[in-house]
Design a protein around this motif. Structure first.
Motif, PDB file in Angstrom:
ATOM      1  N   ASP A  85       0.834  -1.203   0.000  1.00 37.58           N
ATOM      2  CA  ASP A  85       0.000   0.000   0.000  1.00 37.58           C
ATOM      3  C   ASP A  85       0.871   1.255   0.000  1.00 37.58           C
ATOM      4  OD1 ASP A  85      -2.027   1.849   0.250  1.00 37.58           O
ATOM      5  OD2 ASP A  85      -2.420   1.382   2.362  1.00 37.58           O
ATOM      6  N   LEU A  86       1.002   1.875  -1.153  1.00 32.76           N
ATOM      7  CA  LEU A  86       1.857   3.054  -1.278  1.00 32.76           C
ATOM      8  C   LEU A  86       1.127   4.361  -0.977  1.00 32.76           C
ATOM      9  CD1 LEU A  86       3.757   2.047  -4.539  1.00 32.76           C
ATOM     10  CD2 LEU A  86       4.501   1.767  -2.159  1.00 32.76           C
ATOM     11  N   ASP A  87      -0.198   4.376  -1.158  1.00 33.73           N
ATOM     12  CA  ASP A  87      -0.937   5.625  -0.944  1.00 33.73           C
ATOM     13  C   ASP A  87      -1.640   5.689   0.411  1.00 33.73           C
ATOM     14  OD1 ASP A  87      -3.122   3.953  -1.325  1.00 33.73           O
ATOM     15  OD2 ASP A  87      -3.705   4.832  -3.244  1.00 33.73           O
ATOM     16  N   GLY A  88      -1.483   4.636   1.221  1.00 30.99           N
ATOM     17  CA  GLY A  88      -2.000   4.660   2.585  1.00 30.99           C
ATOM     18  C   GLY A  88      -3.488   4.456   2.745  1.00 30.99           C
ATOM     19  N   ASP A  89      -4.160   3.951   1.708  1.00 35.11           N
ATOM     20  CA  ASP A  89      -5.615   3.765   1.815  1.00 35.11           C
ATOM     21  C   ASP A  89      -6.012   2.390   2.350  1.00 35.11           C
ATOM     22  OD1 ASP A  89      -5.129   2.115  -0.367  1.00 35.11           O
ATOM     23  OD2 ASP A  89      -6.563   3.118  -1.694  1.00 35.11           O
ATOM     24  N   GLU A 108       0.020  -0.600  -7.476  1.00 41.36           N
ATOM     25  CA  GLU A 108       0.605  -1.055  -6.213  1.00 41.36           C
ATOM     26  C   GLU A 108       0.777  -2.564  -6.212  1.00 41.36           C
ATOM     27  OE1 GLU A 108      -1.027   2.215  -3.002  1.00 41.36           O
ATOM     28  OE2 GLU A 108      -2.408   0.651  -3.688  1.00 41.36           O
ATOM     29  N   PHE A 109      -0.197  -3.284  -6.736  1.00 39.62           N
ATOM     30  CA  PHE A 109      -0.120  -4.745  -6.808  1.00 39.62           C
ATOM     31  C   PHE A 109       1.056  -5.179  -7.685  1.00 39.62           C
ATOM     32  CE2 PHE A 109      -1.272  -8.685  -9.070  1.00 39.62           C
ATOM     33  CZ  PHE A 109      -1.372  -9.556  -8.000  1.00 39.62           C
ATOM     34  N   CYS A 110       1.188  -4.573  -8.856  1.00 38.87           N
ATOM     35  CA  CYS A 110       2.280  -4.949  -9.761  1.00 38.87           C
ATOM     36  C   CYS A 110       3.638  -4.628  -9.150  1.00 38.87           C
ATOM     37  CB  CYS A 110       2.126  -4.251 -11.112  1.00 38.87           C
ATOM     38  SG  CYS A 110       0.734  -4.895 -12.078  1.00 38.87           S
ATOM     39  N   ILE A 111       3.760  -3.478  -8.510  1.00 37.85           N
ATOM     40  CA  ILE A 111       5.017  -3.125  -7.851  1.00 37.85           C
ATOM     41  C   ILE A 111       5.338  -4.120  -6.750  1.00 37.85           C
ATOM     42  CG2 ILE A 111       6.115  -1.409  -6.342  1.00 37.85           C
ATOM     43  CD1 ILE A 111       4.640   0.751  -8.042  1.00 37.85           C
ATOM     44  N   LEU A 112       4.338  -4.486  -5.962  1.00 36.78           N
ATOM     45  CA  LEU A 112       4.539  -5.457  -4.889  1.00 36.78           C
ATOM     46  C   LEU A 112       5.010  -6.796  -5.444  1.00 36.78           C
ATOM     47  CD1 LEU A 112       4.351  -6.247  -1.896  1.00 36.78           C
ATOM     48  CD2 LEU A 112       1.948  -6.817  -2.304  1.00 36.78           C
TER      49      LEU A 112
END
Length: 118
Positions: A78-82, A89-93
């Protein structure tokens, strides 16, 4: 996917991502990641939520994980804190959790540089 470790336990995955990139190419691989996101997301919200991850955990072989482990997975990406994961975010993870992709990317870049220099 690579090994994912939480504070409670470890779940090991064999890292198939590097071989998938070789087989599918970069665009095909990203398409498959996006398909994975679609399978896990909450269709109404367009995000992977705690509830959608828990509900679809059997698709990943994670049906035995506890709620705290699902929360840790979501926090990790979770990069945007929501509290949820959007597609980016899923692909980066997924990239971050794949040591083979990280190691392989260095080799692919070097091979491309070597090819250009010839």
């Amino acid at each position: 996917m690579a090994a994912y470790e939480s504070t409670m336990s470890a779940v090991d995955f064999e890292d198939y991502f590097p071989s998938m990139i070789v087989r599918l190419g970069a665009e095909g691989f990203i398409g498959e990641l996006c398909n994975g996101f679609q399978l896990l997301m909450d269709c109404e919200k367009g995000l992977i939520t705690f509830e959608s991850l828990k509900r679809n955990s059997f698709l990943l072989g994670l049906q035995d994980m506890g709620d705290d482990e699902f929360v840790c997975m979501l926090r990790e990406g979770d990069l945007d804190g929501d509290g949820n994961l959007n597609q980016l975010e899923f692909c980066i993870l997924m990239f971050r959790l794949s040591p083979g992709l990280m190691d392989g990317s260095k080799q692919w870049v070097q091979a491309e540089v070597d090819h250009v220099m010839i």
